[in-house]
Design a protein around this motif. Structure first.
Motif, PDB file in Angstrom:
ATOM      1  N   UNK A 196       0.827  -1.202   0.000  1.00 40.18           N
ATOM      2  CA  UNK A 196       0.000   0.000   0.000  1.00 40.18           C
ATOM      3  C   UNK A 196       0.862   1.253   0.000  1.00 40.18           C
ATOM      4  N   UNK A 197       2.097   1.120   0.531  1.00 38.96           N
ATOM      5  CA  UNK A 197       3.022   2.234   0.574  1.00 38.96           C
ATOM      6  C   UNK A 197       3.214   2.841  -0.812  1.00 38.96           C
ATOM      7  N   UNK A 239       0.141   5.413  -3.860  1.00 37.29           N
ATOM      8  CA  UNK A 239      -0.034   6.726  -4.493  1.00 37.29           C
ATOM      9  C   UNK A 239       1.005   6.939  -5.581  1.00 37.29           C
ATOM     10  N   UNK A 264      -3.337  -4.183  -2.341  1.00 42.31           N
ATOM     11  CA  UNK A 264      -4.027  -2.901  -2.304  1.00 42.31           C
ATOM     12  C   UNK A 264      -5.307  -2.984  -3.128  1.00 42.31           C
TER      13      UNK A 264
END
Lengths: 389, 506, 438
Positions: A128-129, A132, A151
């Motif tokens: 998930x890091x 973005x 994710x």
């Protein structure tokens, strides 16, 4: 110029190379030699006739992985994703693959950009890091295909396949098995960090222990994770033991020793390669102390400790990454969200290996029916459904 | 045993520390090696003791050339050394220290304490080295610790004993006792090489004197053929004044008034014990005493470096106790610290920077927090001339200057702003005769300009030469205040704590 | 009279008459080169500390090459047949290392072919300049944190807490970023100042502890690293920091008004953070060389006792040094956040705080030295990424090279021995690490 010469040389000879991370390098040879012929018809079905697609058409398909800060040999999701690439290559020799490690979150964007520049057919990002960074890159390069492990995007993104796994389902089975095999009546778990991808395992595992107690009128206690009583939907909040690290094995040793000192005889670390430290501690503790490995089949990813592993609570990162890669290579890639469950085999309990003979048939049978119950939805994997031991 | 050094040359890169030195020590002789700091005495002794190796020349024992690979070999050939800084284990007893490294053992490796004690008693009796073998070294006065060092050498059967600046830490009485011991050692046929830069001592004890300057032997003489000024001239290379030229003091107002000052050290031990002290404008008060009797702490208290336990310090009538060093500097206190390299200078920094160390942030050296390097350099150029500081440039690191010039940098800095009180600790320690002369003149000049001067010195000669009044300290207390015309023995006894302030003239 | 104080000439370069220096020299063994260089060349070489540094970098790259050779099976295989076909073996070894380093170069600086293409067609400038832009991006936080650490080191204060201060700065900058809505002209300066303030507070704490209680800053700063790391993890799962709709440990993103603008268009990530870093290099140079406060810092660093005697308040200096050092580290944290990342997550900062220590040592605590060292490290990291992407040699090699550089710089004796230089005693980084016991 010297540099030009070498670049030339590299293009002409294409010497086989292999990654130095010996633990994971299975086959990585002759990456480009003679692969051109095979891939001829593969990418033709692709709807987009972009530059990237044309490159993929003309030359072998390149699959690329950007690891998170855990590194490629974390014996966890980074490693599993890499294994997926290896499996993809085994299935289709036209596929070659590379990876880039990240030492800091600041590396994610440049690493992804490096691979975009290298014309990778698909870029696998992990964790998930990187969500973005992946999202931003996907937006800037709409023709570039991505897959992200662990994710889910809401809303889904067209050129990103987000891979997500309901690991509380197989975690539940693992918890049940741990409770069944415990002699001391205490089992323990700890996580690498208090984040959903970790605690979802622990939630399911604790639920499995509680379920065992309920149906067998037993009093096995799960240490290391206490799910919160009242929770918002979809969250996995609670209190537990966390190393806040996925790499430092010493921490795993400490946590496992702590749990064993309190009587636990089955340990379930959910902390990547930190779990190796726990395995060392369990081995040191001697007979009648066991473990369950996480993410991958421990007897394959950490065979030196196979004799300790009752089973492994796996999540099918490798198969789903393999599938994503193959689909991209074939031109059938579709973005969106994928959810791995016991039903579709996205999550599963691994074989018992060394314990195949010792685990009673009754327990094995119970696990089979539990699996069916979870698939049918009759059995809840929510720890709140059962009284806390 | 006859020890000879023939043509010994020792170079450090371009620097020739010893330049074909010849030196012969006859059996039973007390041979003084005299020279200023940096003349090459210590290098020569290190060559002799096997710590350094000569580039040229040889060492001969009874006519045979020998080489010492290490000090152990020198010891085995009968050479013993008493270093300036003692090499004793403080928590061991005298006997244990003496046998350390050469322990007599009984069967099964047990230490033979009885033999060690007997050896010490025998040697003590023979040479008048009175020591209790069972005393713990840290409890002993410095003079006695030195005897332990000598005993150590004798126990290893030293025929030639090297004493490196042995009197620096001793009271006058202890020095006389040491000389007695040296004489009895000489009488027993042992030779002594006595290294010093103090002329009086040389004349008092030597059989022969070899003078070194700039790495060379400039001459060998005897006390009978020589005197202080002749020796000083040999050492320095020109004739020097040995007496401080100063007129009578004209004491004015009371600048410094200390009452009931009490200071404790880091362990909480009282090191300055209810001291009263005053210094008037235009007088020099000398604080005398053996090192470590509270003088250092008084100075630190006066300059704000050390907190007080109690008492008051008044400067020109206003209370300054508890002020910071910065406030003391601003109040007009100048401080020449006892260890210039440790406390007075920043060795890697330039001469120019060191000359403004305490005033660099004020006009004209800085404006609005920005340094004016031109002003700093101009100041340095001027000070180099005014204070006769020998440096190739104001930009060189102060570390490259000689000790005397380093001290001049400190003195120049402290005297270059308006001051009321000058506190100078050991202002001439380790300086050559020429620099001593210069520093003394500067101090007297300050007095004559109306500054109150407090000097601290462990050199009795300096105390008597400079001080208008002498305050003697012992174990943190004032033993008495005497006029500088008082005889040396009285002060010596006071320094040893024997005489209470009977001799006080105040 | 004083104009003829003695026959000695202390002005002579050889410190023959200095008691201090003669003591020092009597302990040291005379250096004896085996094959000295010709005298004029030798003087040129020895005069310059930069030469030792350059040779250190060179040696590290050389050893890195050896490492590539011994870990590449293909090369080892070729070398096994060195007797039968020596040309091939050496060719394979040479081209493997050559490929690796040329990939590193093209990844970090520019690719000649890409440059040629850009010049001849006028297109593709962004792609051509991307490597150098990435190197500068990577160097920016290292410059800032490196200067901070260097100011500490040269004052005898060992700030090992740049990592924690960096996180504190980033957290403060992030908060200033999302908490208010302002036009960029006001918002961005507030974000920058908040970053500095966050780091400054994190630096002030160990400074205050040292001044008041004597607690050694090495210990307190290391411990505060852990505090900050866990504080970050805590905040990331807590409102108001956590990204809405996320249960993962990930922060809100910086609004566009809180982002450092790109310097050369959106295609290149190099941003105003670099300008801040360069301005602070100049400021640090002025501070250490020209300011009265910087002077007192240096005095305390070189000889705290003499500083105290001269009226400098060593405690105040300690607090100030750590506060300033922390502020610079905080700016480093802000620069990555507001310049490139725009959000925080648990691995934020990576090794920047620790690499800053290495960079400070390599730059010998001088601002310009730190700048160059940071650029080198930034380029190595970016180049290493390309090297791995092109040749599959792991980027970890760059860490090894970085470590080797520092190892060589820290042991100038070794470098001098290898290259037959005569020792001058200077140019080592010993000075900057003296006083650990303090």
């Amino acid at each position: 110029m010297a540099i030009n010469d070498q670049a030339h040389d590299g293009a002409r000879v294409r010497r086989p190379r292999s990654a130095r991370r010996s633990a994971l390098v299975a086959v990585l040879s002759a990456s480009a030699l003679g692969a051109t012929a095979v891939s001829a018809g593969v990418a033709s079905a692709s709807s987009r006739t972009t530059r990237a697609a044309r490159v993929a058409h003309a030359s072998p398909f390149l699959a690329c992985e950007v690891t998170d800060t855990g590194g490629i040999d974390d014996r966890s999701f980074n490693a599993s994703a890499y294994q997926g690439l290896q499996l993809a290559k085994a299935a289709d020799p036209a596929i070659s693959f590379k990876y880039l490690g990240s030492t800091s979150t600041s590396n994610y964007t440049p690493n992804i950009n490096t691979f975009i520049a290298k014309k990778c057919g698909i870029i696998i990002t992990v964790g998930f890091d990187m969500a973005s960074a992946t999202q931003a890159a996907a937006k800037a390069h709409p023709s570039q295909k991505f897959a992200i492990v662990d994710f889910t995007y809401t809303p889904a993104i067209k050129n990103v396949l987000a891979l997500h796994y309901d690991t509380n389902q197989d975690g539940f089975l693992g918890g049940y098995l741990a409770a069944a095999e415990s002699k001391t009546g205490k089992v323990g778990t700890f996580g690498g960090q208090d984040i959903p991808t970790v605690t979802v395992y622990m939630d399911g595992w604790v639920a499995g222990v509680r379920y065992y107690d309920k149906v067998n009128h037993a009093h096995v206690v799960a240490l290391g994770w206490t799910p919160k009583k009242v929770r918002t939907a979809g969250s996995f909040a609670g209190n537990g033991l966390f190393t806040n690290d996925f790499v430092n094995q010493t921490l795993g040793k400490t946590e496992a020793s702590t749990l064993m000192a309190q009587g636990a005889d089955v340990i379930f670390p959910v902390a990547g390669s930190v779990g190796l430290g726990a395995a060392a501690a369990v081995k040191q503790a001697g007979a009648a102390h066991y473990m369950e490995w996480v993410d991958t089949d421990g007897c394959i990813s950490a065979p030196q400790y196979c004799s300790l592993f009752l089973t492994s609570v796996t999540k099918g990162i490798a198969p789903s990454v393999k599938a994503a890669t193959l689909s991209a290579a074939k031109g059938t890639f579709a973005g969106g969200n994928y959810n791995g469950t016991l039903t579709n085999g996205g999550v599963s309990l691994s074989p018992f290996h060394d314990f195949n003979a010792t685990i009673p048939a009754k327990v094995k049978a119970a696990l089979v029916s539990l699996k069916a119950g979870i698939i049918s939805g009759k059995i809840s994997t929510d720890p709140d459904s059962y009284p806390a031991g | 045993m006859r020890l000879e050094l023939v043509g010994v040359t020792k170079r450090f890169g371009a620097l020739v520390a010893n330049d074909s030195v010849d030196l012969a020590v006859e059996p039973g002789e007390i041979h003084c090696l005299l020279g200023e700091n940096g003349a090459g005495k210590s290098t020569l002794m290190n060559v002799l003791f096997g710590l350094l190796h000569a580039d040229e020349g040889e060492i001969r024992i009874d006519g045979d050339a020998v080489t010492f690979a290490d000090p152990g070999e020198a010891v085995r050939r009968g050479i013993g050394m008493v270093h300036q800084h003692f090499m004793l284990v403080p928590v061991f007893t005298v006997a244990e220290n003496v046998v350390l490294g050469f322990e007599p053992t009984r069967r099964f490796g047990f230490l033979d304490h009885r033999k060690a004690r007997a050896d010490i008693r025998r040697l003590s009796a023979e040479f008048g080295l009175e020591v209790d073998p069972d005393a713990t070294v840290e409890d002993l006065p410095v003079g006695v610790q030195q005897r332990v060092e000598i005993l150590k050498a004798l126990q290893r059967d030293a025929r030639v004993l090297i004493l490196d600046e042995p009197t620096a830490v001793l009271t006058p009485q202890e020095i006389s006792a040491l000389f007695e011991i040296m004489r009895s050692l000489g009488a027993s046929g042992r030779s002594i090489l006595f290294i010093t830069h103090k002329l009086k001592e040389v004349l008092a004890v030597a059989d022969r004197i070899t003078v070194m300057r700039l790495g060379r032997v400039v001459g060998t003489t005897t006390p009978q053929e020589s005197d202080e000024s002749a020796l000083a001239a040999m050492m320095v290379g020109r004739s020097v004044e040995l007496v401080v030229q100063k007129g009578p003091a004209n004491p004015g107002r009371e600048v410094l008034r200390v009452r009931d000052l009490t200071v404790v050290d880091e362990r909480g031990v009282v090191v300055v014990d209810h001291v009263d002290l005053e210094v008037r404008a235009g007088e020099i008060v000398a604080l005398a005493g053996v090192q470590g009797n509270g003088q250092t702490e008084i100075v630190e208290a006066l300059t704000g470096l050390r907190p007080l336990r109690g008492g008051s310090i008044e400067l020109d009538g206003s209370e300054v106790a508890g002020s910071s060093p910065h406030e003391m500097i601003r109040a007009g206190v100048a401080h020449v610290p006892e260890d210039r390299q440790r406390d007075g200078l920043v060795l890697p920094m330039s001469v120019a920077d060191n000359l403004v160390l305490d005033i660099q942030d004020s006009e004209p050296f800085a404006r609005f927090g920005s340094r004016d390097l031109a002003a700093v350099r101009a100041n340095a150029e001027q000070k180099l001339g005014d204070f006769d500081i020998r440096a190739s440039s104001v930009d060189v690191a102060v570390a490259t200057l000689s000790g005397g010039n380093q001290q001049k940098v400190v003195v120049a800095r402290e005297l270059s702003r308006p001051i009321k009180l000058l506190v100078a600790s050991q202002p001439t320690r380790g300086l050559d005769v020429g620099s001593i002369e210069y520093v003394h003149r500067q101090i007297v000049a300050q007095r004559d300009r109306g500054v109150a001067v407090l000097i601290v010195s462990s050199e009795l000669d300096e105390v008597l030469a400079l001080g208008d009044r002498v305050v003697v300290m012992f174990r943190g207390r004032i033993m008495g205040v005497v006029d500088s015309s008082v005889d040396r023995d009285t002060i010596g006894l006071m320094m040893a704590g024997v005489v209470e302030s009977r001799a006080a003239t105040r | 009279m004083p104009d003829q104080p003695g026959a000695r000439n202390p002005a002579a370069p050889a410190p023959a008459s200095s008691d201090a220096t003669s003591d020092a020299t009597s302990d040291a063994a005379p250096p004896r080169p085996r094959r000295p260089w010709p005298a004029p060349l030798r003087r040129l070489v020895e005069a310059n500390v930069a030469v030792v540094t350059f040779l250190s970098v060179f040696s590290a790259l050389l050893l890195g090459g050896v490492l590539i050779i011994v870990t590449t099976p293909a090369v080892l295989h070729a070398l096994a047949n060195i007797v039968s076909s020596p040309g091939r073996a050496l060719g394979v070894a040479g081209s493997t290392v050559g490929d690796a380093y040329s990939a590193m170069f093209t990844g970090a600086i520019f690719s000649p072919s890409s440059l040629g293409h850009a010049i001849s067609t006028g297109h593709g400038w962004t792609a051509t300049l991307t490597p150098i832009s990435e190197s500068l991006v990577s160097a920016t936080p290292l410059i800032l944190a490196g200067i901070g650490v260097a100011i500490g080191f040269s004052t005898g204060v060992f700030n090992i807490g740049a990592q924690g201060q960096l996180i504190a700065g980033a957290l403060a900058a992030l908060y200033a970023g999302f908490a208010v809505r302002l036009p960029i002209g006001i918002h961005l300066p507030i974000v920058v100042l908040a970053g500095a303030a966050g780091g400054a507070i994190a630096g002030w704490i160990p400074g205050y502890l040292k001044a008041r209680t004597g607690a050694h800053e090495v210990i307190t700063t290391i411990m505060l690293n852990y505090v900050m790391l866990n504080l970050l993890n805590y905040f990331l799962t807590t409102r108001p920091f956590q990204q809405p709709g996320q249960s993962n440990a990930i922060s809100k993103t910086m609004p566009s008004t809180a982002r450092l603008p790109h310097l050369f268009g959106s295609g290149l990530r190099v941003n105003a953070g670099l300008v801040i870093a360069l301005v602070l290099v100049a400021a640090a140079w002025w501070f250490t060389r020209r300011s009265t406060l910087g002077f007192s810092f240096r005095v305390i660093g070189l000889n705290p006792r003499a500083g105290k005697t001269a009226g400098i308040d060593a405690r105040r200096v300690t607090v100030l040094v750590l506060t300033i050092s922390g502020a610079l580290a905080g700016l480093a944290g802000m620069a990555s956040l507001a310049g490139t990342d725009y959000f925080l997550s648990s691995g934020y900062g990576g090794n920047i705080g620790f690499n800053a220590i290495t960079v400070a040592l390599l730059g010998r605590n001088r601002p310009v030295g730190v700048l160059l060292a940071a650029l080198l490290f930034g380029a190595l990291e970016v180049g290493g990424r390309n090297m791995q992407a092109v040749t599959n040699i792991p980027i970890d090699l760059t860490s090894v090279i970085q470590a080797l550089i520092v190892l060589f710089v820290a042991t100038p004796v070794l470098v001098r021995e290898i290259y037959r230089l005569r020792g001058t005693g200077d140019g080592s980084i010993q000075l900057s690490t003296s006083g650990w016991g303090g």
